[in-house]
Design an enzyme around this catalytic site. Structure first.
Site, short mmCIF file in Angstrom:
data_model
loop_
_atom_site.label_atom_id
_atom_site.label_comp_id
_atom_site.label_asym_id
_atom_site.label_seq_id
_atom_site.Cartn_x
_atom_site.Cartn_y
_atom_site.Cartn_z
N ASP A 402 10.18 7.13 7.35
CA ASP A 402 9.06 5.92 8.47
C ASP A 402 8.92 5.91 9.53
OD1 ASP A 402 8.96 2.76 9.42
OD2 ASP A 402 9.15 3.15 7.23
N ILE A 403 7.90 5.24 9.43
CA ILE A 403 7.01 5.66 11.14
C ILE A 403 7.45 4.64 11.84
CG2 ILE A 403 4.88 5.78 12.08
CD1 ILE A 403 3.35 7.07 10.19
N GLU A 446 3.89 2.83 5.73
CA GLU A 446 3.85 3.88 6.84
C GLU A 446 5.44 4.94 6.10
OE1 GLU A 446 4.31 0.78 7.25
OE2 GLU A 446 6.05 0.65 8.71
#
Length: 525
Positions: A402-403, A446
């Site tokens: 996950d960003i 994301e």
């Protein structure tokens, strides 16, 4: 709903341009002149019900939802029926029609189980438990919430999972089961990191303050309250604001500042949430006690009378007898049925690959399995891949990526820049795992998944750490200017005999920990 919105747009109308009473007239016109199917007309009623609720016209909102149900039929409209029924039950609770609300929760739970809707079943059980909670029977409420424990990993909505745990947490605190409350609140804090809901986050701070106060640590309780933030426009924020004032008054009383506590409670009383008799009851009880402590017996008596009246009304209206052992036994039977449904899903994942399906998969075009933005595999491809791995009993590690702080990139630099960041992360992901017997998937937004076949946990962790460093060291100046970009990663191994939902759930929990520990790191489960 998308079809209906397209019809509205083709008619030259703009649904987003209307609010309040104007919106009610707009959607009545859409229902009569634009919507053509029963489902579309029902959706118009559902939207009107929301606008009636915003205008505090609860009976009209209830009527709209009932009319929506009259247009729908099982089994083809099961999903929409469950959505409407759960909304209707919540409105009935707001309106003090608890018996009718219980009927909706009961029928919703049956429909949800018959049609395999896990989240909707959970919402119905939460509703029943909440009725016990409103009555003041927190022990019985916990018994309802515990009915969800065995299917916790199958709940698809993170916010719903957090809500159910917060309901349980509140009961533990009311019953002074502080040890269990302290364990559960840690889980809630982890889960809240990936749930963007200020009200639910605010509840965590509120319950943390209650736990501190129960341990006589008033300073920490006050500190928890001081960190609370909420938005007044959010649903139930008025309830949260009143609960904060009530808890603050309790802290001030314990701190010896009774005159301040009295001022806070009077303010909460004047701004009380009229739709929450339980909250008003708590405030009246607190004011009665505080007035008595200050020697103001006339005010104390008045508040006691109001509290008694509110309590009597609740006792009369809530069908607590219908929430007893028979109802719990019915849910126990459903619990077995739900376990069977999950088991059947697992069996299909393990065994269900026919020659026809293989032929269909071979014919699928590449774009069906490819995410258009990143050119990575998509979720449709992932479903097929996981079934194949289970069928051939191939061991694998699962990595969830996950960003970090991605929402702020979109907010501050635009969604176009956000898309560029996703594309660059995806390209680096494909390069990094090209020769590692790995499959890379854009799971949504994301978030990315990597499947590493025949890989030990330590190897998977090393690969994850190496990729995290690669992203950290990447030259982001051309994309983000002065801003950098980091990722958090959760890693786990698939276990023999478990379904892939459970594997993903454990990897997701590892990701929660990576986020909770400060982001830009790898955690294993």
């Amino acid at each position: 709903m998308e079809v209906l919105l397209n019809k509205i747009s083709e008619s030259g109308l703009d649904a987003s341009s209307v609010t309040g009473e104007e919106a009610l007239a707009f959607w009545d016109n859409i229902r009569q002149n634009v919507a053509t199917t029963h489902q579309e007309k029902a959706q118009c009623f559902v939207i009107s019900a929301e606008f009636h609720r915003e205008l505090k016209q609860i009976p009209a909102s209830i009527n709209d939802l009932k009319q929506a149900l009259n247009l729908l039929s099982l089994p083809e409209d099961a999903a929409l029926i469950l959505e409407v029924k759960n909304n209707l039950a919540d409105r009935l609770v707001e309106n003090g029609e608890f018996s009718l609300a219980l009927n909706e929760y009961i029928t919703s739970s049956t429909i949800a189980v018959d049609n395999g809707f896990i989240d909707e079943y959970v919402m119905s059980v939460l509703g029943m438990g909440n009725l016990c909670d409103i009555y003041g029977d927190h022990f019985r409420a916990i018994r309802y919430y515990q009915k969800i424990d065995s299917i916790d990993h199958a709940i698809s909505s993170r916010s719903l999972r957090l809500k159910y745990k917060l309901y349980m947490l509140a009961c533990y605190i009311y019953l002074n089961r502080i040890k269990e409350a302290k364990e559960l609140i840690k889980e809630c804090e982890e889960l809240s990191i990936l749930v963007s809901d200020k009200v639910l986050s605010g509840q965590i701070h509120l319950y943390q303050a209650k736990i501190h106060r129960s341990e006589k640590n008033i300073e920490k309780a006050m500190l928890s309250l001081s960190s609370l933030q909420y938005t007044s426009g959010n649903i139930h924020s008025a309830w949260l604001a009143s609960m904060i004032r009530l808890e603050l008054a309790c802290c001030l009383t314990d701190y010896g500042k009774r005159h301040w506590a009295s001022w806070v409670l009077e303010r909460a009383y004047r701004k009380g949430d009229s739709s929450s008799p339980t909250l008003n009851l708590k405030i009246c009880d607190a004011l009665a006690w505080l007035s008595e402590e200050q020697g103001n017996f006339k005010s104390a008596l008045e508040y006691q009378k109001q509290a008694h009246q509110l309590e009597s009304e609740l006792m009369k209206k809530i069908p607590i007898g219908d929430l007893g052992a028979a109802q719990l036994r019915r849910l126990s039977r459903f619990e077995l049925q739900l376990k069977l449904i999950l088991s059947e899903i697992e069996n299909r994942e393990l065994k269900e690959t026919t020659e026809t399906q293989k032929h269909t998969v071979a014919k699928l075009q590449q774009d069906v399995f490819t995410d258009p933005l990143t050119q990575l595999h998509n979720r449709r491809w992932l479903d097929v891949k996981l079934k194949d791995l289970l069928l051939h009993e191939t061991p694998f590690a699962l990595m969830v990526i996950d960003i970090d702080h991605f929402k702020s990139i979109n907010d501050e630099l635009s969604h176009l820049v956000g898309d560029k960041a996703i594309v660059n992360v995806s390209a680096e992901l494909a390069k990094h795992f090209k020769f590692k017997n790995a499959s890379c998937v854009r799971f949504g937004g994301e978030e990315f998944l990597v499947i590493l076949e025949k890989t030990e946990l330590e190897q998977a962790r090393n690969h994850a750490e190496s990729f995290r460093n690669r992203i950290y060291d990447f030259s982001w100046q051309d994309v983000l200017g002065e801003r950098g970009l980091t990722i958090s990663i959760g890693v786990t191994l698939h276990r023999d005999g478990e379904n892939t939902q459970r594997t993903f759930y454990r990897a997701d929990k590892a990701l929660y920990r990576a986020k909770a520990n400060g982001r830009n790191q790898v955690c294993t489960e």
